[in-house]
Enzyme design. Structure first.
Site, PDB file in Angstrom:
ATOM      1  N   CYS A 221      -6.176   3.271  12.942  1.00 54.30           N
ATOM      2  CA  CYS A 221      -5.546   2.611  14.093  1.00 54.30           C
ATOM      3  C   CYS A 221      -6.307   1.315  14.380  1.00 54.30           C
ATOM      4  O   CYS A 221      -7.528   1.319  14.568  1.00 54.30           O
ATOM      5  CB  CYS A 221      -5.597   3.520  15.324  1.00 54.30           C
ATOM      6  SG  CYS A 221      -4.957   2.695  16.799  1.00 54.30           S
TER       7      CYS A 221
ATOM      8  N   HIS B 182     -14.626   0.880  -0.277  1.00 52.69           N
ATOM      9  CA  HIS B 182     -13.458   0.029  -0.011  1.00 52.69           C
ATOM     10  C   HIS B 182     -12.336   0.795   0.681  1.00 52.69           C
ATOM     11  O   HIS B 182     -11.203   0.317   0.741  1.00 52.69           O
ATOM     12  CB  HIS B 182     -12.942  -0.601  -1.312  1.00 52.69           C
ATOM     13  CG  HIS B 182     -13.856  -1.648  -1.863  1.00 52.69           C
ATOM     14  ND1 HIS B 182     -13.712  -2.153  -3.135  1.00 52.69           N
ATOM     15  CD2 HIS B 182     -14.929  -2.274  -1.329  1.00 52.69           C
ATOM     16  CE1 HIS B 182     -14.665  -3.062  -3.352  1.00 52.69           C
ATOM     17  NE2 HIS B 182     -15.421  -3.141  -2.274  1.00 52.69           N
TER      18      HIS B 182
ATOM     19  N   LEU C  41     -15.795  -0.528 -20.609  1.00 46.80           N
ATOM     20  CA  LEU C  41     -15.059  -0.839 -21.841  1.00 46.80           C
ATOM     21  C   LEU C  41     -15.540  -2.154 -22.445  1.00 46.80           C
ATOM     22  O   LEU C  41     -15.617  -2.325 -23.654  1.00 46.80           O
ATOM     23  CB  LEU C  41     -13.562  -0.921 -21.506  1.00 46.80           C
ATOM     24  CG  LEU C  41     -12.573  -0.774 -22.662  1.00 46.80           C
ATOM     25  CD1 LEU C  41     -12.785   0.560 -23.364  1.00 46.80           C
ATOM     26  CD2 LEU C  41     -11.139  -0.846 -22.139  1.00 46.80           C
TER      27      LEU C  41
ATOM     28  N   GLY D 279     -16.891   1.362 -15.182  1.00 41.87           N
ATOM     29  CA  GLY D 279     -15.509   0.897 -15.006  1.00 41.87           C
ATOM     30  C   GLY D 279     -15.321  -0.156 -13.940  1.00 41.87           C
ATOM     31  O   GLY D 279     -14.321  -0.155 -13.226  1.00 41.87           O
TER      32      GLY D 279
ATOM     33  N   ALA E 253     -14.100   5.341 -20.498  1.00 36.90           N
ATOM     34  CA  ALA E 253     -14.902   6.184 -19.598  1.00 36.90           C
ATOM     35  C   ALA E 253     -14.796   7.662 -19.959  1.00 36.90           C
ATOM     36  O   ALA E 253     -15.785   8.400 -19.873  1.00 36.90           O
ATOM     37  CB  ALA E 253     -14.448   5.953 -18.152  1.00 36.90           C
TER      38      ALA E 253
ATOM     39  N   TYR F 209       0.834  -1.217   0.000  1.00 35.12           N
ATOM     40  CA  TYR F 209       0.000   0.000   0.000  1.00 35.12           C
ATOM     41  C   TYR F 209       0.862   1.260   0.000  1.00 35.12           C
ATOM     42  O   TYR F 209       0.470   2.293  -0.555  1.00 35.12           O
ATOM     43  CB  TYR F 209      -0.983  -0.028   1.175  1.00 35.12           C
ATOM     44  CG  TYR F 209      -2.070  -1.043   0.914  1.00 35.12           C
ATOM     45  CD1 TYR F 209      -1.996  -2.337   1.435  1.00 35.12           C
ATOM     46  CD2 TYR F 209      -3.142  -0.735   0.070  1.00 35.12           C
ATOM     47  CE1 TYR F 209      -2.948  -3.289   1.141  1.00 35.12           C
ATOM     48  CE2 TYR F 209      -4.114  -1.688  -0.229  1.00 35.12           C
ATOM     49  CZ  TYR F 209      -4.005  -2.964   0.294  1.00 35.12           C
ATOM     50  OH  TYR F 209      -4.943  -3.909  -0.018  1.00 35.12           O
TER      51      TYR F 209
ATOM     52  N   ILE G  49      -9.909   3.317  -4.207  1.00 35.60           N
ATOM     53  CA  ILE G  49      -9.305   3.919  -3.004  1.00 35.60           C
ATOM     54  C   ILE G  49      -8.478   5.156  -3.356  1.00 35.60           C
ATOM     55  O   ILE G  49      -7.927   5.798  -2.472  1.00 35.60           O
ATOM     56  CB  ILE G  49      -8.452   2.870  -2.238  1.00 35.60           C
ATOM     57  CG1 ILE G  49      -7.301   2.328  -3.091  1.00 35.60           C
ATOM     58  CG2 ILE G  49      -9.343   1.732  -1.721  1.00 35.60           C
ATOM     59  CD1 ILE G  49      -6.375   1.350  -2.330  1.00 35.60           C
TER      60      ILE G  49
HETATM   61  N1  APR Z   1     -12.991   2.909 -19.414  1.00 35.88           N
HETATM   62  C1  APR Z   1     -14.039   2.174 -18.933  1.00 35.88           C
HETATM   63  N2  APR Z   1     -13.900   0.939 -18.404  1.00 35.88           N
HETATM   64  C2  APR Z   1     -12.652   0.425 -18.351  1.00 35.88           C
HETATM   65  C3  APR Z   1     -11.512   1.134 -18.827  1.00 35.88           C
HETATM   66  C4  APR Z   1     -11.729   2.415 -19.374  1.00 35.88           C
HETATM   67  N3  APR Z   1     -10.729   3.154 -19.855  1.00 35.88           N
HETATM   68  N4  APR Z   1     -10.412   0.343 -18.639  1.00 35.88           N
HETATM   69  C5  APR Z   1     -10.843  -0.787 -18.056  1.00 35.88           C
HETATM   70  N5  APR Z   1     -12.187  -0.752 -17.892  1.00 35.88           N
HETATM   71  C6  APR Z   1     -13.064  -1.759 -17.273  1.00 35.88           C
HETATM   72  C7  APR Z   1     -12.607  -3.174 -17.523  1.00 35.88           C
HETATM   73  O1  APR Z   1     -13.185  -3.672 -18.731  1.00 35.88           O
HETATM   74  C8  APR Z   1     -13.184  -3.896 -16.297  1.00 35.88           C
HETATM   75  O2  APR Z   1     -14.521  -4.318 -16.543  1.00 35.88           O
HETATM   76  O3  APR Z   1     -12.981  -1.561 -15.879  1.00 35.88           O
HETATM   77  C9  APR Z   1     -13.205  -2.811 -15.222  1.00 35.88           C
HETATM   78  C10 APR Z   1     -12.130  -2.979 -14.167  1.00 35.88           C
HETATM   79  O4  APR Z   1     -12.408  -4.169 -13.471  1.00 35.88           O
HETATM   80  P1  APR Z   1     -11.480  -4.599 -12.245  1.00 35.88           P
HETATM   81  O5  APR Z   1     -10.056  -4.485 -12.636  1.00 35.88           O
HETATM   82  O6  APR Z   1     -12.011  -5.911 -11.747  1.00 35.88           O
HETATM   83  O7  APR Z   1     -11.724  -3.476 -11.137  1.00 35.88           O
HETATM   84  P2  APR Z   1     -12.976  -3.327 -10.179  1.00 35.88           P
HETATM   85  O8  APR Z   1     -14.214  -3.836 -10.823  1.00 35.88           O
HETATM   86  O9  APR Z   1     -12.971  -1.931  -9.682  1.00 35.88           O
HETATM   87  O10 APR Z   1     -12.590  -4.299  -8.953  1.00 35.88           O
HETATM   88  C11 APR Z   1     -13.477  -4.304  -7.851  1.00 35.88           C
HETATM   89  O11 APR Z   1     -11.974  -5.739  -6.645  1.00 35.88           O
HETATM   90  O12 APR Z   1      -9.808  -6.264  -6.188  1.00 35.88           O
HETATM   91  C12 APR Z   1     -10.930  -5.670  -5.680  1.00 35.88           C
HETATM   92  O13 APR Z   1     -10.998  -4.007  -4.046  1.00 35.88           O
HETATM   93  C13 APR Z   1     -10.683  -4.223  -5.382  1.00 35.88           C
HETATM   94  O14 APR Z   1     -12.211  -2.366  -5.629  1.00 35.88           O
HETATM   95  C14 APR Z   1     -11.650  -3.485  -6.295  1.00 35.88           C
HETATM   96  C15 APR Z   1     -12.704  -4.537  -6.589  1.00 35.88           C
END
Ligand code: APR
Length: 242
Positions: free
Chosen positions: A122, A114, A209, A181, A226, A59, A98
């Site tokens: 703490c 999250h 996407l 996203g 996005a 982190y 985050i």
């Molecule tokens: N514009 C729109 N969407 C996009 C873009 C973009 N430029 N780039 C990627 N994506 C999409 C991908 O197609 C995918 O569906 O964003 C999504 C990202 O998915 P993840 O990587 O799984 O992220 P997220 O859904 O936020 O994960 C949820 O999982 O690991 C935990 O705590 C972590 O908050 C996170 C949670």
């Protein structure tokens, strides 16, 4: 087709995809964070108990990355803040992210379910502190001055996300639920679309996407980056043509 009234409430769920074009990694894309490090090693309470330094370093690296001047809110963050300012009904952004790009993009009515990389908590008193430097076992709680109790204010796998009551209330009252996203892999966020439809009869729109795991639950989907599809969507809502 969506008919929105000016008093209608809108809930927007965002995930890592909205910050991708700002230069932050997503989690499950081919080059995502979880392709480089295992969740079990850095993002669970068990990992922290087993090897706190390794977890804190993971982190610390992500926190340091936020200081990069090239990491800025993008047009999608800015568009959601404009929607909040100009839409007469309530707009709530619930983010799984985050990072602080929604705040820096101007969003105010915002819940980090999250947690936040620029805060620590703490483990003994639960007090939360703004924190921009590295957090180590020697870092001291600013209130009690004790060391070894500070951890990232981030929700790990197996822990309860934050603000769930407020989120559920907002989902039960929204006319429009928008997902931006996110891959729809992680609950409870992945279940919000179903909750909004069942409890509020909301219209559900996915701006992503590629199709998320829950794509079939949405009334409508728009595909693209996005920074293109979110501003276009906001323009339509504000022009009453969505
Ligand atoms: N514009 C729109 N969407 C996009 C873009 C973009 N430029 N780039 C990627 N994506 C999409 C991908 O197609 C995918 O569906 O964003 C999504 C990202 O998915 P993840 O990587 O799984 O992220 P997220 O859904 O936020 O994960 C949820 O999982 O690991 C935990 O705590 C972590 O908050 C996170 C949670």
């Amino acid at each position: 087709m969506l008919e929105l009234n000016p008093t209608d409430a809108i809930v927007v769920l965002t995930g890592a995809g909205i910050s991708k074009e700002s230069g932050l990694d997503t989690f499950r894309d081919a080059d995502g964070l979880w392709s480089k490090v295992n969740i079990e090693d850095v993002a669970t309470p068990e990992a922290y108990a087993r090897d706190p330094v390794r977890v804190l370093d993971f982190y610390n690296h992500r926190r340091r990355g936020m200081a990069n001047p090239n990491i800025q809110p993008n047009a999608a963050h800015v568009a959601l803040a404009r929607l909040e300012r100009e839409w007469p009904g309530q707009v709530l952004v619930v983010t799984q992210n985050i990072d602080d790009l929604h705040e820096r993009g101007g969003s105010v009515n915002l819940l980090h379910m999250h947690g936040e990389i620029l805060k620590v908590r703490c483990g003994r008193t639960d007090e939360v502190f703004d924190w921009r430097e590295d957090c180590t076992p020697m870092s001291r709680n600013p209130t009690t001055n004790e060391a070894g109790t500070l951890r990232p204010h981030v929700v790990w796998f197996g822990e309860m996300p934050l603000f769930m009551e407020e989120i559920q209330t907002a989902l039960s009252r929204c006319a429009l639920f928008v997902s931006v996203g996110t891959s729809g892999n992680v609950y409870p966020a992945a279940g919000f679309v179903d909750e909004a439809k069942r409890s509020a009869g909301a219209y559900a729109l996915e701006l992503n996407l590629e199709p998320s795991m829950g794509a079939g639950l949405f009334d409508e989907a728009r595909r693209g980056p996005a920074t293109e599809i979110v501003p276009a969507f906001v323009d339509e809502v504000l022009a009453g043509t969505v």
